[in-house]
Design a protein around this motif. Sequence first.
Motif, PDB file in Angstrom:
ATOM      1  N   SER A 154     -46.802 -14.096  39.979  1.00  0.00           N
ATOM      2  CA  SER A 154     -45.518 -14.794  39.879  1.00  0.00           C
ATOM      3  C   SER A 154     -45.559 -15.971  40.847  1.00  0.00           C
ATOM      4  O   SER A 154     -45.617 -15.779  42.063  1.00  0.00           O
ATOM      5  CB  SER A 154     -44.395 -13.817  40.252  1.00  0.00           C
ATOM      6  N   LEU A 155     -45.574 -17.184  40.310  1.00  0.00           N
ATOM      7  CA  LEU A 155     -45.689 -18.374  41.166  1.00  0.00           C
ATOM      8  C   LEU A 155     -44.357 -19.110  41.228  1.00  0.00           C
ATOM      9  O   LEU A 155     -43.576 -19.112  40.275  1.00  0.00           O
ATOM     10  CB  LEU A 155     -46.727 -19.344  40.597  1.00  0.00           C
ATOM     11  N   GLY A 156     -44.129 -19.767  42.379  1.00  0.00           N
ATOM     12  CA  GLY A 156     -43.021 -20.717  42.474  1.00  0.00           C
ATOM     13  C   GLY A 156     -41.679 -20.121  42.831  1.00  0.00           C
ATOM     14  O   GLY A 156     -40.703 -20.860  42.926  1.00  0.00           O
ATOM     15  N   LEU A 157     -41.611 -18.804  43.045  1.00  0.00           N
ATOM     16  CA  LEU A 157     -40.334 -18.189  43.416  1.00  0.00           C
ATOM     17  C   LEU A 157     -40.498 -17.422  44.725  1.00  0.00           C
ATOM     18  O   LEU A 157     -41.265 -16.459  44.783  1.00  0.00           O
ATOM     19  CB  LEU A 157     -39.861 -17.204  42.343  1.00  0.00           C
ATOM     20  N   LEU A 163     -36.769  -6.129  45.109  1.00  0.00           N
ATOM     21  CA  LEU A 163     -37.048  -7.495  45.560  1.00  0.00           C
ATOM     22  C   LEU A 163     -36.027  -8.414  44.920  1.00  0.00           C
ATOM     23  O   LEU A 163     -35.739  -8.282  43.723  1.00  0.00           O
ATOM     24  CB  LEU A 163     -38.438  -7.952  45.076  1.00  0.00           C
ATOM     25  N   LEU A 164     -35.521  -9.327  45.733  1.00  0.00           N
ATOM     26  CA  LEU A 164     -34.615 -10.345  45.196  1.00  0.00           C
ATOM     27  C   LEU A 164     -35.377 -11.657  45.278  1.00  0.00           C
ATOM     28  O   LEU A 164     -35.880 -12.016  46.354  1.00  0.00           O
ATOM     29  CB  LEU A 164     -33.366 -10.407  46.063  1.00  0.00           C
ATOM     30  N   LEU A 165     -35.506 -12.336  44.158  1.00  0.00           N
ATOM     31  CA  LEU A 165     -36.285 -13.572  44.211  1.00  0.00           C
ATOM     32  C   LEU A 165     -35.611 -14.683  43.434  1.00  0.00           C
ATOM     33  O   LEU A 165     -34.636 -14.450  42.725  1.00  0.00           O
ATOM     34  CB  LEU A 165     -37.731 -13.373  43.753  1.00  0.00           C
ATOM     35  N   PRO A 175     -30.472 -15.705  40.876  1.00  0.00           N
ATOM     36  CA  PRO A 175     -31.338 -14.675  41.457  1.00  0.00           C
ATOM     37  C   PRO A 175     -31.907 -13.720  40.406  1.00  0.00           C
ATOM     38  O   PRO A 175     -31.298 -13.525  39.351  1.00  0.00           O
ATOM     39  CB  PRO A 175     -30.387 -13.928  42.404  1.00  0.00           C
ATOM     40  N   GLN A 176     -33.080 -13.183  40.709  1.00  0.00           N
ATOM     41  CA  GLN A 176     -33.688 -12.162  39.841  1.00  0.00           C
ATOM     42  C   GLN A 176     -33.993 -10.955  40.722  1.00  0.00           C
ATOM     43  O   GLN A 176     -34.267 -11.126  41.904  1.00  0.00           O
ATOM     44  CB  GLN A 176     -35.025 -12.647  39.281  1.00  0.00           C
TER      45      GLN A 176
END
Length: 459
Positions: free
Chosen positions: A238-241, A255-257, A263-264
């Motif tokens: 998972s890139l960029g977050l 995990l909150l990203l 938010p995810q």
Amino acid sequence: MRKRVAVIGGGIAGLAAAVRLRDLTPPGTEIIVYEQGGVLGGKLRTGELAGLPVERGAESFLTSGPGGDSPAVAFARHLGLGDALVHPATVPAALSITGRLTPIPAGTLVGVPGDLTKLGDVAHVTGADRDEGRPLLAAGADIAVGELVRARYGEEVVDRLVDPMLGGVYAGRADRLSLEVTMPQLAATARVEHTLQAAVRAAQSARTRPAAPVFTAVDGGMSRLVAAAAAASGARISLGLPVRDLSRTTHGWRLLLGPVPAPQTDDVDAVVLAVPAKPASRLLAAVSAEAAEAVGVLDYASVALAAMALPPGTPLPELSGFLVPPSEGTLVKAATFFTRKWPHLGGEKDAVIVRASLGRHGEQDRLQLTDDDLLDRARHELGELIGADLPAPVASWIQRWGGGLPQYTPGHRDRVAFARQQLPPGLALAGAAFDGVGIPACVASGERAAEDVSKSLEE
Ligand SMILES: Cc1cc2nc3c(=O)[nH]c(=O)nc-3n(C[C@H](O)[C@H](O)[C@H](O)COP(=O)(O)OP(=O)(O)OC[C@H]3O[C@@H](n4cnc5c(N)ncnc54)[C@H](O)[C@@H]3O)c2cc1C
């Protein structure tokens, strides 16, 4: 049920953890590497200059470790890169002392001499290295490298030898850096021997494979190691977050990203946290305030690299590069004559590549220049240090590493051990923020973290 493991941080420690997790966990286990940047690798990133691969971060790693191959070499071999491992040419490196390039004396341990007769004019020993009837370092104690060496060998050995050599790795000062973390072999022998000379000699004779080349690089660049690790891990990337929050759930971790407005969340069974100290401390806050505090005290040095491709035929001293003590006052702390040091790049027929390292701990204000001004400054200072003006480069780049190099002060090991004790099973810490700056240490740290969390998955 199929388990999920998160690795937060896609630097070499996180990737080594992901590969070891793949090897240790049952088939079907989902491994996810969360990297906030757009590429994997962290401080390993291969750039390009005049058509050649030139490192924008780490350049090489130690070849040997306690049991033979260093963990980085073993890791590269495990990834099928054994044939791509290359070594530098046997060209000497120098120190710039009072404006003159002088060969680095042989037989030192990161600048700490074991044979005081080999120092030549580089530094005069003024301290008394007396046997006081007890080991230099008490069991469990730690000390700044500079404090120990100043007391035993005097000022010049620290200022002219140890500071530039340690600074070459940490961009920090010997008077602040922990002996236990930055020179663990010397710390071990200092707990037994009564003089510094005896401790250095004991540490040197404990080294394995003295005949092996000290450093190893990867033909094609460090980014090849990164790509091979990502592929071997079979992880979802998972890139960029950035991961912004980490909390416990009844069975694992949440995990909150992603950005605040969108938010995810991701639920996983275990987590390897392989990010620098500041983000690690933030993410640990909801898990253990004590661990977060112990981890968060680690300070970092900011550095920049200036790489220049000079016209073929540009004369340079017969060296692989040189180190500059802080007392010389230059922004340049080290320079590598890249095409000369690394023969696998094919020589200097197309360009002569020089890579200068700029800035030290506490000097971040001096790096507040535009890229063009930083490059000019580097070229001008290099000319002065070499004793000949350098021509304008045909190609160049500046790479900045804000907060790039950890500054382990005495007691770092204990603080990390304390932080680890506060964590529940299923959460492990890895990387340069905890276990040492070098790539071998980061690989070993990631692998250990993977072993820890995979045990918790079996419970
Ligand atoms: C200029 C320079 C030269 C060096 N030269 C050498 C050398 O020649 N030899 C050597 O052995 N070592 C060298 N080092 C040291 C070595 O490169 C590093 O210590 C090592 O690569 C660190 O690896 P790491 O995985 O612990 O951390 P990093 O490489 O810092 O990786 C951590 C990753 O975590 C990501 N991250 C941070 N926060 C979050 C978040 N909240 N969510 C998701 N991702 C996040 C970051 O973007 C980063 O990619 C050098 C370092 C520098 C800066």
